[in-house]
Design an enzyme around this catalytic site. Structure first.
Site, mmCIF file in Angstrom:
data_model
loop_
_atom_site.group_PDB
_atom_site.id
_atom_site.type_symbol
_atom_site.label_atom_id
_atom_site.label_comp_id
_atom_site.label_asym_id
_atom_site.label_seq_id
_atom_site.Cartn_x
_atom_site.Cartn_y
_atom_site.Cartn_z
ATOM 1 N N ASP A 127 3.676 13.091 -44.808
ATOM 2 C CA ASP A 127 5.004 13.643 -44.559
ATOM 3 C C ASP A 127 5.575 12.955 -43.335
ATOM 4 O OD1 ASP A 127 7.327 15.426 -44.559
ATOM 5 O OD2 ASP A 127 6.112 16.653 -45.902
ATOM 6 N N GLU A 136 13.475 16.346 -51.759
ATOM 7 C CA GLU A 136 14.373 16.340 -50.595
ATOM 8 C C GLU A 136 14.738 14.960 -50.037
ATOM 9 O OE1 GLU A 136 13.437 20.712 -48.836
ATOM 10 O OE2 GLU A 136 12.140 19.141 -48.082
ATOM 11 N N HIS A 189 10.408 12.015 -47.025
ATOM 12 C CA HIS A 189 9.327 12.643 -46.259
ATOM 13 C C HIS A 189 8.294 11.599 -45.852
ATOM 14 C CE1 HIS A 189 10.271 16.943 -46.349
ATOM 15 N NE2 HIS A 189 10.674 16.800 -47.606
HETATM 16 C C1 TNX Z 1 10.488 22.532 -48.467
HETATM 17 S S1 TNX Z 1 8.668 22.634 -50.898
HETATM 18 C C2 TNX Z 1 9.641 21.431 -48.528
HETATM 19 C C3 TNX Z 1 8.689 21.198 -47.423
HETATM 20 C C4 TNX Z 1 8.826 22.215 -46.335
HETATM 21 C C5 TNX Z 1 9.011 23.586 -46.954
HETATM 22 C C6 TNX Z 1 9.049 24.717 -45.992
HETATM 23 C C7 TNX Z 1 8.972 21.140 -50.774
HETATM 24 C C8 TNX Z 1 8.690 20.337 -51.931
HETATM 25 N N1 TNX Z 1 9.518 20.639 -49.638
HETATM 26 O O1 TNX Z 1 8.831 19.892 -46.943
HETATM 27 O O2 TNX Z 1 7.688 22.173 -45.563
HETATM 28 O O3 TNX Z 1 10.231 23.583 -47.675
HETATM 29 O O4 TNX Z 1 8.955 25.957 -46.665
#
Ligand code: TNX
Length: 773
Positions: free
Chosen positions: A203, A343, A278
């Protein structure tokens, strides 16, 4: 004297012997989690002693037996043996039977023999795990124990899992956890009959796996500037030359050790190598991986939006990823390889010449399609190696890769869509499966990501969504809990977030749905807690935490305060106004009626004594309690609180903005009028508010109070301005307006919304309890 002593010793002996003979098991002694599919209690029992043997015919049986043998070694010092010829009596025999479901087992204890039948290692293992739970809980002790009869009842169990993917994800990037902790967690997963550990190895804030071809990934990417003393979202962006000291990574030998250990516990380790976003840690190590190619540092904390992502245009990006994955595939035998996919903010892709060329060459019409191209290409690579790509539900956007499996996290929508398209899915909706959420009233819990997912909520999880067709349901492999670790800095905190919620999850994934019963589960949890204690697990006791709720009685302007905790049948007792919680406390049976400012102190009782955290709260009665509130601007539909009684019901909103006590306005200002029924003298109005800038909740920039006798002509009695300030924490604040005592019937309160953040986003105001004195 001597004779008397002898008689006492003798009678004690007789008493204890007869006591042992008298051990009769009843249904309530059987406390297995997850609950077996079928279980019949017989008469009589089986007792382990130092001569008990395990009769096995192959290595997978012996490997399962070894787990219990090791336990007896620790707690009793016995060296129990596995044998290959049939013993006379008092033995555990393992039988391989083809007609038992995968991972299922049969366990039969009768005539001084225990038989475990299964058709693979996991089945034998789970037979042994059930035996562990049938034995006295001291079997979990980490040190030798005395005077325990190692007895289990005669019993007949037929058991098999409902789902084949029963997982936990550990985020080892945001905070790094040692190899030994990972192994411990694997052990505990097996104890709960869970079979998948998903390791989030990459990450922004840390790259955690050694890749021989790219040493900088761990030399640079595994470490960040230590800002652990600051809140996650309040950490500055480190400069490139600052010393990075926080972090760590697993060497390839560590990984091999983890994978081998997991195999010995029937756990498959799924590696996650995030892409295309990430990955700031990777870009910090090799800047050429991003579109801009500019050097960045590994962020020490929160990073949003994530723009330094892999360039989807350059061929070298894919070369890099294939080389990385080649090493990863060597290390992990897992059928599934997770590539993240979540994301990605695609700002740089839109501007990047390489990405634009790629889009043109490949006939791609949007950045989403470019992401889809990216994942499809990785999917081709992964499936060419005989593995299956799995990714977060964003991989659906722009078109799903043909062989991909989807992990649905943004609710169940992704799972519905992917299964509709004939793809396999693993369900991990945030609502039930996010273990980084709170598990009890926020003011009593350590800081968490947000959201509220108590153990009872996890217990309601079902990977199969009602609206799914049978065909779709066939594609649901199972479910998984995700523990993101932004707010989980230590291993003991990680334990706190995982246990006991994982127990609830294990039952939802293993046991038949028709047997789900929260009351029954909550009884079984009590003995699970004892087991956790012996296992030295720092489990959360939040299910015991008492919280309050209140209802206004309009007719009498009184407040009925109810108390509850998560366990349906619990002995809550309380005292009022400073009395102490002793044996005279009142047993709580119905809501407590409040007509004046009152302090309630309450606790759970066990054997007539208070246990656990004490609940204490003062309910400030005031002149507006239960009075009529008219909203001149209406609160937002998502935050209605307790509707028309919310502002004057005594119960204050907490730091958890989801607690159901807040009313909120998005961009709009708040304006409301309280009708006090008659003219009364008042001199003070205070307005409760919250600031939590992460989710765009800001203090009002101005609060004003106006009074009127007739509801028409209002006169301002005070105003407080509160200009915008940047702050990283969650703050509750009362705006208090004091004025000369005067008579009024109507109180108008106005709160101004900041409306826009400095970055241009919409802002909320959150208001609860308007206190009139
Ligand atoms: C979303 S769940 C994310 C993570 C964060 C999390 C915190 C996901 C696929 N991505 O990078 O840590 O929310 O709840």
């Amino acid at each position: 004297m001597k004779l008397r002593a002898l008689i006492i010793v003798l009678s004690l002996l007789i008493f204890s012997c007869s006591n042992k003979e008298a051990k009769v098991f009843t249904e309530t002694d059987i406390q297995i989690i997850p609950k077996p599919e079928r279980l019949k209690l017989g008469e009589g029992h089986f007792e382990f002693n130092k001569n008990t043997v395990f009769f096995t015919t192959d290595v997978s049986q012996s490997a399962a037996a070894q787990i219990l043998i090791d336990k007896f070694k620790t707690v009793q010092g016995w060296d129990l043996k596995t044998v290959e010829t049939l013993p006379k009596s008092n033995y555990i025999q393992f039988k391989t039977s083809e007609d038992i479901k995968k991972e299922g087992y049969k366990l039969l204890a009768e005539n001084n023999i225990i038989t475990i039948e299964a058709n693979n290692f996991n089945g034998f293992l789970y037979g042994i795990e059930t035996l562990r739970q049938l034995l006295p809980v001291e079997i979990e002790s980490q040190v030798k124990v005395e005077s325990i009869d190692w007895v289990i009842p005669n019993i007949d169990i037929v058991d098999a899992p409902r789902f084949k993917w029963r997982g936990l994800m550990l985020d080892v990037s945001r905070h790094f956890f040692q190899k030994e902790y990972i192994k411990k967690t694997i052990d505990r997963l097996a104890y709960h009959k869970m079979n998948t550990l998903h390791l989030h190895l990459v990450d922004d804030q840390g790259w955690r796996i050694e890749i021989k071809e790219y040493p900088k990934l761990t030399q640079i990417g595994a470490y960040r500037v230590d800002q652990e003393d600051k809140p996650w979202d309040g950490r500055y962006t480190p400069s490139l030359d600052e010393k990075a000291t926080y972090g760590g990574f697993y060497t390839q030998d560590d990984i091999k050790e983890i994978v081998a250990y997991a195999e010995s516990r029937g756990v498959n380790v799924v590696p996650e190598i995030e892409m295309p976003a990430h990955v700031t840690s990777a870009v910090a190590s090799y800047p050429e991986l991003s579109c801009l190619g500019k050097p960045v540092s590994v962020p020490s904390g929160g990073l949003w939006p994530i723009t330094d992502i892999y360039c989807a245009g350059k061929e070298s990006t894919f070369e890099f990823l294939e080389n990385v994955l080649n090493e990863v595939l060597e290390l992990f035998p897992s059928k599934y390889i997770h590539v993240g996919g979540d994301e990605a903010t695609k700002t740089n892709w839109k501007a990047c010449a390489h990405c634009k060329k790629r889009m043109k060459d490949e006939n791609l019409n949007s950045p989403e399609e470019l992401q889809s191209y990216f994942i499809k290409r990785m999917e081709r690579f992964i499936s060419s190696k005989g593995r299956v790509l799995i990714g977060w539900d964003e991989i659906l956007e722009g078109g799903l890769a043909p062989g991909a499996t989807v992990m649905s996290w943004r609710g169940v929508k992704g799972g519905l869509e992917a299964s509709e398209q004939g793809h396999d899915v693993v369900m991990t909706p945030g609502t039930h499966c996010y273990f980084d959420h709170y598990q009890g009233p926020m003011n009593t819990e350590p800081l968490a990501w947000g959201g509220n997912t108590p153990v009872s909520k996890v217990y309601e999880f079902d990977p199969i969504v009602d609206s799914m067709s049978d065909e779709q349901a066939q594609h649901v492999l199972g479910g998984q809990a995700n523990l993101w670790s932004e707010y989980v800095p230590t291993e003991s905190h990680s334990e706190y977030m995982i246990y006991p919620r994982i127990a609830a999850l294990s039952e939802t994934l293993w046991s038949p749905k028709k047997d789900r019963d929260w009351l029954d589960f909550s009884y079984r949890m009590e003995s699970l807690f004892k087991s956790y204690k012996y296992q030295n697990i720092n489990y959360a006791k939040s299910a015991y935490t008492i919280s309050s709720d209140a209802k206004v009685n309009d007719a009498t302007n009184t407040i009925n305060v109810s108390l509850k905790n998560e366990f349906p049948v619990s002995d809550i007792r309380y005292v009022l106004n400073g009395a102490s919680l002793d044996s005279t406390a009142i047993a709580y049976s119905k809501p407590i009626e409040i007509k004046a400012t009152t302090t309630i102190k309450a606790s759970l009782y066990k054997d007539n004594k208070p246990v656990g955290k004490v609940f204490e709260k003062t309910f400030n009665y005031h002149k507006a309690v239960g009075k009529k509130v008219v909203y001149n601007t209406k609160y937002h539909n998502s935050y209605k609180g307790k509707e028309s009684t919310n502002m004057v019901n005594i119960i204050r909103g907490t730091k958890n903005f989801h607690d159901g006590q807040w009313q909120a306005w998005l961009v709009n200002d708040m304006e409301l009028t309280i009708d006090l029924d008659e003219e009364i003298e008042i001199q003070d109005v205070s307005v409760g508010t919250m600031e939590h800038q992460g989710p765009s909740i800001y203090f009002p920039t101005q609060i004003e109070v106006l009074l009127s006798k007739d509801g028409k002509a209002f006169k301002s009695v005070g105003k407080i301005d509160r200009p915008y300030k940047n702050n990283a924490s969650i703050i509750l604040k009362d705006f208090n307006i004091h004025f000369d005592p005067q008579k009024a019937r109507f109180v108008k309160v106005k709160a101004k919304n900041l409306k826009k953040t400095d970055k241009g986003g919409d802002t909320w105001i959150f208001i609860d309890e308007i206190v009139v004195r």
